[in-house]
Design an enzyme around this catalytic site. Structure first.
Site, short mmCIF file in Angstrom:
data_model
loop_
_atom_site.label_atom_id
_atom_site.label_comp_id
_atom_site.label_asym_id
_atom_site.label_seq_id
_atom_site.Cartn_x
_atom_site.Cartn_y
_atom_site.Cartn_z
N LYS A 60 -8.08 24.29 8.19
CA LYS A 60 -7.34 24.43 6.92
C LYS A 60 -6.64 23.12 6.59
O LYS A 60 -5.41 23.05 6.44
CB LYS A 60 -6.36 25.60 6.96
CG LYS A 60 -7.05 26.95 7.09
CD LYS A 60 -6.10 28.11 6.92
CE LYS A 60 -6.80 29.44 7.07
NZ LYS A 60 -7.27 29.72 8.46
N ASP A 63 -4.03 17.32 3.74
CA ASP A 63 -3.39 16.02 3.93
C ASP A 63 -3.90 15.03 2.87
O ASP A 63 -4.65 15.40 1.97
CB ASP A 63 -3.67 15.52 5.36
CG ASP A 63 -2.48 14.77 5.94
OD1 ASP A 63 -1.92 13.91 5.22
OD2 ASP A 63 -2.10 15.05 7.09
N THR A 67 -6.41 10.56 5.72
CA THR A 67 -6.28 11.39 6.94
C THR A 67 -7.37 12.46 6.97
O THR A 67 -7.95 12.74 8.02
CB THR A 67 -4.87 12.04 6.97
OG1 THR A 67 -3.91 11.00 6.82
CG2 THR A 67 -4.63 12.76 8.27
N SER A 115 -5.87 36.20 2.64
CA SER A 115 -6.01 37.65 2.80
C SER A 115 -4.71 38.38 3.10
O SER A 115 -4.64 39.59 2.95
CB SER A 115 -6.99 37.93 3.95
OG SER A 115 -6.52 37.35 5.15
N GLY A 191 -12.31 38.70 13.40
CA GLY A 191 -11.73 38.17 14.63
C GLY A 191 -11.38 39.25 15.62
O GLY A 191 -12.22 39.70 16.41
N ARG A 192 -10.11 39.71 15.56
CA ARG A 192 -9.59 40.63 16.59
C ARG A 192 -10.43 41.88 16.79
O ARG A 192 -10.56 42.36 17.92
CB ARG A 192 -8.15 41.03 16.24
CG ARG A 192 -7.15 39.94 16.48
CD ARG A 192 -5.84 40.20 15.77
NE ARG A 192 -5.94 40.00 14.33
CZ ARG A 192 -4.95 40.19 13.47
NH1 ARG A 192 -3.79 40.64 13.91
NH2 ARG A 192 -5.12 39.97 12.18
O1 O7M Z 1 -10.00 39.39 11.88
P1 O7M Z 1 -8.68 38.74 12.20
O2 O7M Z 1 -7.59 39.17 11.30
O3 O7M Z 1 -8.32 38.82 13.65
O4 O7M Z 1 -8.88 37.17 11.97
C1 O7M Z 1 -9.13 36.66 10.71
C2 O7M Z 1 -9.48 35.20 10.79
O5 O7M Z 1 -9.68 34.71 9.48
C3 O7M Z 1 -8.43 34.32 11.43
O6 O7M Z 1 -9.08 33.23 12.06
C4 O7M Z 1 -7.64 33.81 10.24
O7 O7M Z 1 -7.05 32.55 10.50
C5 O7M Z 1 -8.74 33.68 9.19
N1 O7M Z 1 -8.31 33.82 7.79
C6 O7M Z 1 -7.60 34.91 7.38
O8 O7M Z 1 -7.36 35.85 8.12
N2 O7M Z 1 -7.16 34.96 6.08
C7 O7M Z 1 -7.41 34.00 5.18
O9 O7M Z 1 -7.03 34.12 4.04
C8 O7M Z 1 -8.18 32.91 5.57
C9 O7M Z 1 -8.67 32.86 6.86
C10 O7M Z 1 -9.65 31.87 7.14
O10 O7M Z 1 -10.57 31.99 7.88
O11 O7M Z 1 -9.55 30.76 6.42
C11 O7M Z 1 -10.53 29.82 6.55
#
Ligand code: O7M
Length: 212
Positions: A60, A63, A67, A115, A191-192
């Site tokens: 994410k 900058d 950079t 999200s 993810g989780r």
């Molecule tokens: O399924 P989770 O909630 O355990 O993980 C979600 C992943 O998506 C986790 O790596 C977050 O950093 C990423 N993410 C979001 O949850 N919400 C966002 O709005 C954006 C991201 C993301 O991946 O951005 C690139």
């Protein structure tokens, strides 16, 4: 039909290898970010790349252009095939990431609307639509838009059109279902609900099938 991207936000090499191995054959890409890279180093990319799927660096980035260009050099030298950036630093910063990715044969994805509930403070609504427009103008390969607000993801799809990708987080632990967004997006990010599952391979398989 949407792809399945695993957000591998675990800590340490062993845990990353355990989850990646369990999910082999079920994933279209692995998204890595600060939790994994800060706990293992960027060398983890080469280890994960053995699975022969794209590794996307979710730093994410936010900058100045110089950079951002330096960050791209490191990310792609490490073996990543994509990078995720913020857009709110402006069009020059964004372009440095897009050009940096393309110069190294990689892809660039732009966070437009997030999200989580706090996204509604800044990273949503007209700001998100403006950033989606900027992402399109910059030549980025895709955007990030929330599965938790499928109506908003549909709006962002209409801003960018059909040729760019949308990857969508929020499925699983944040409460969204694959069925909520799969018609608007190219991939769901989970993810989780996968890496904390007692059987990550089975969980990944189920999400993959539901995203079809
Ligand atoms: O399924 P989770 O909630 O355990 O993980 C979600 C992943 O998506 C986790 O790596 C977050 O950093 C990423 N993410 C979001 O949850 N919400 C966002 O709005 C954006 C991201 C993301 O991946 O951005 C690139």
């Amino acid at each position: 039909m949407a792809e399945l991207l695993l957000a591998l936000d675990v800590k340490g090499r062993e845990e990353a290898a355990r989850v990646a191995l369990a999910c082999e054959g079920e994933l279209d890409a692995i998204k890595i970010g600060y939790p994994l890279v800060l706990s293992t180093g960027l060398g983890i990319v080469k280890e994960l790349a053995k699975a022969n799927i794209p590794i996307i660096a979710d730093f994410k980035v936010a900058d100045i252009p110089n950079t951002n260009a330096l960050i791209c050099e490191e990310v792609f030298a490490a073996g990543c095939s994509g990078i995720i950036t913020h857009a709110f630093c402006g069009s020059d910063s964004l372009l440095a990431i897009v050009d940096g990715a393309h110069d190294h044969g990689g892809s660039a994805f732009v966070v437009c609307e997030m999200s989580h509930p706090g996204a509604l403070d800044f990273l949503s609504g007209a700001n998100a639509e403006r950033m989606a427009k900027m992402a399109k103008e910059s030549g980025a390969d895709g955007i990030i838009a929330p599965a938790t607000r499928p109506d908003r993801t549909a709006v962002l799809r209409s801003v960018i059109g059909g040729s760019m990708k949308i990857y969508s987080p929020g499925v699983g632990a944040q409460g969204a279902q694959p069925e909520d967004v799969k018609k608007y997006v190219d991939g769901i990010i989970v993810g989780r609900a996968i890496y904390e599952s007692a059987d990550p391979g089975k969980a990944a398989h189920e999400f993959r099938v539901r995203a079809l």
